[in-house]
Design an enzyme around this catalytic site. Structure first.
Site: not given
Ligand code: TNX
Length: 551
Positions: A364
């Protein structure tokens, strides 16, 4: 023998010889001795056969184990009695065997109150549970063989992990009282027979996010205890994120003095000193679990950016972040100091971590351009290699030049992902954490007041009924390193909430990672899971009593 055949046979034998499974009747009424008594005169009184071992009624069957073993062969004529004199013996001097023996001795001592001395070297003792490290096979094998008979128990394996796996199985073959944490005066016996067992995948992991909410050393140790018994062999610690930096780094004290003093909701946060982190690593090792540390970069870095103005492109520190959004922070890709910082962090974390992997996050990074993202990992991934570790990254990092030994952790819910597919096609290993199956922060049921739901609702059956080798297009059995169940903690604030979200879905994920699909099915699993209730109660695990399981 296949697992199903074994279940059938053991049920048949048990129903033929009910006496073998009751508390007050000795097991002498076995199929063969019943026949012998019916057709021949009583044996001469001079040759008194040894007393058969009574199997207490609450002793599990060999087929009750989670995750389901590969092959089970029960022998209802041969049980092993644990007594005051039982020793755990390690005929060789291998450290792996001694470690696994020590782990089992610690578990057994607590409730039996027996000394459970670990005896190393020399001849195998009578009345012993022996740990034998075989020369054949690879020492990294996780396979093991367990033989339980009246005159002794043997756990044999080529490697340390296999011996630990045997010890985890033995633990589950004793009555739930073994998990009481205090001495229980009673009879203890192990059910006779043989288990031969090997995992489908060599990585079965759990992840704990200690960045969104901080959890201290004691909580992490207990989580290690809880997961290890189901043969989860990796614990991934998500050590850094926008809301908190949780590991002391020499030369960068503000990371923990400033960046560690925060969490979601604005609580005081916290961090592990290097000494505490070492303590967690050693504790995990003593239970057969390997720690995988994650430093999430270049996004998810607000806590680092609040600690040092020089890490920001504009030279000013942002405010601490206490919310739950993602994708707004980035290390400054163009500054040299960024790489001095990252190198120090990677070198120190690698030095503190004996396991093979170092997780570099990479998810992300919406505030980092694609070109910057590639530039960043082009510089950072060689640092991981120089530090002697294999990088793992969330699957977005498949867009960078991932070295051949780099592992891609797939976390989305779609069944296609081009970069991950390409990585698998070039022989990279993929760790499967599809969010709609493995994310322990999701709700079990729509009506739950707690939990996320962006990836859907994950009941225990959903966590169980999927196949890591067919979940993602182009990523087949050979490309799958294993499975991991992440527990993100934006909404999780206490240890009992950790337990409720993790259990019993983690047992489901453990079986998905260990057992072959041919040997498993939901009805059988849910029955075995129900038998774990008393064990979890005795361990004080605040598991979710889902209606799907006949508790
Ligand atoms: C996505 S999964 C994220 C996390 C959040 C999560 C909550 C991922 C690699 N990144 O930063 O905590 O969703 O479900």
């Amino acid at each position: 023998m296949s697992r199903r055949a074994a279940i059938f046979l053991s049920c048949l034998v048990v129903s033929l010889v009910v006496s073998g499974c009751t508390n007050d009747t000795p097991t002498q009424g076995t199929a063969s001795s019943v026949t012998a008594q019916a057709t021949s005169p009583p044996p001469p009184t001079t040759t008194v056969p040894p007393e058969p071992v009574r199997l207490p009624a609450d002793t599990p069957l060999l087929t009750d184990v989670i995750p389901a073993p590969t092959s089970v062969d029960s022998d209802t004529t041969e049980h092993f009695q644990l007594t005051e004199d039982t020793v755990i013996s390690v005929p060789g001097t291998e450290t792996g065997a001694t470690a696994a023996a020590g782990y089992l001795a610690d578990v057994l001592r607590q409730a039996t109150g027996f000394p459970m001395e670990v005896v190393t070297g020399g001849e195998p003792e009578a009345n012993s549970i022996q740990f034998i490290q075989r020369d054949s096979g690879s020492p990294t094998d996780q396979n093991y063989r367990l033989d339980i008979a009246r005159d002794g128990v043997t756990v044999s394996a080529a490697g340390r992990q296999g011996l630990f796996n045997g010890a985890h199985t033995l633990r589950q073959l004793l009555p739930a009282d073994i998990e009481s944490g205090r001495v229980v005066q009673r009879d203890w016996a192990l059910p006779g027979g043989t288990i031969e067992d090997e995992p489908r995948f060599r990585y079965r992991g759990a992840m704990l996010d200690v960045a969104r909410h901080f959890f201290g050393v004691g909580v992490v140790k207990r989580y290690i205890d809880r997961i290890a018994q189901y043969k989860i062999n990796y614990l991934h610690l998500h050590l850094t994120d926008d809301q908190g930096w949780r590991i002391q780094i020499d030369g960068w004290p503000k990371l923990t003095e400033v960046g560690g003093r925060n969490e979601v909701g604005g609580g005081e946060g916290g961090f592990y000193t290097q000494q505490e982190y070492r303590e967690i690593v050693a504790y995990a090792e003593s239970r057969g679990v390997t720690i995988v540390p994650e430093i999430d970069m270049p996004g998810h870095t607000n806590a680092a950016l609040t600690s040092y103005a020089k890490l920001n492109c504009d030279g000013t520190t942002p405010k601490p972040y206490t919310g739950t959004s993602v994708g707004f922070s980035s290390l400054c890709i163009g500054k040299d100091v960024t790489y001095d910082f990252v190198r120090d962090v990677i070198n120190q974390v690698a030095e503190l971590t004996p396991g093979p992997y170092l997780h570099v996050g990479g998810d992300e990074a919406q505030s980092t351009s694609d070109a910057d993202y590639r530039t960043f990992f082009g510089k950072v991934l060689p640092m991981v290699r120089e530090a002697g570790k294999q990088p793992i990254g969330w699957h977005e990092f498949a867009n960078a030049d991932v070295p051949a030994d780099g592992v891609i952790q797939y976390w989305r819910i779609e069944d296609k992902n081009q970069p991950t597919r390409r990585a698998a096609a070039t022989d990279h290993q993929v760790l499967m954490s599809p969010a709609d199956k493995t994310y322990l922060d999701m709700k079990y049921e729509q009506s739950n007041r707690w939990g996320n739901s962006w990836a859907g609702v994950i009941d225990v059956r959903t966590a169980y009924d999927w196949d890591p080798a067919t979940a993602l297009a182009g990523v087949g059995e050979d490309a799958v390193l294993g499975v991991e169940a992440p527990l993100w903690t934006e909404l999780v604030t206490t240890e009992s909430e950790i337990e409720r979200m993790a259990f019993p879905r983690l047992q489901a994920i453990a079986e998905v990672g260990w057992s072959s699909t041919a040997d498993t099915a939901w009805p059988d699993f849910s029955d075995r899971l129900a038998k774990q209730a008393q064990r979890m109660d005795n361990q004080g695990i605040a598991y979710h009593q889902t209606f799907e399981v006949p508790w």
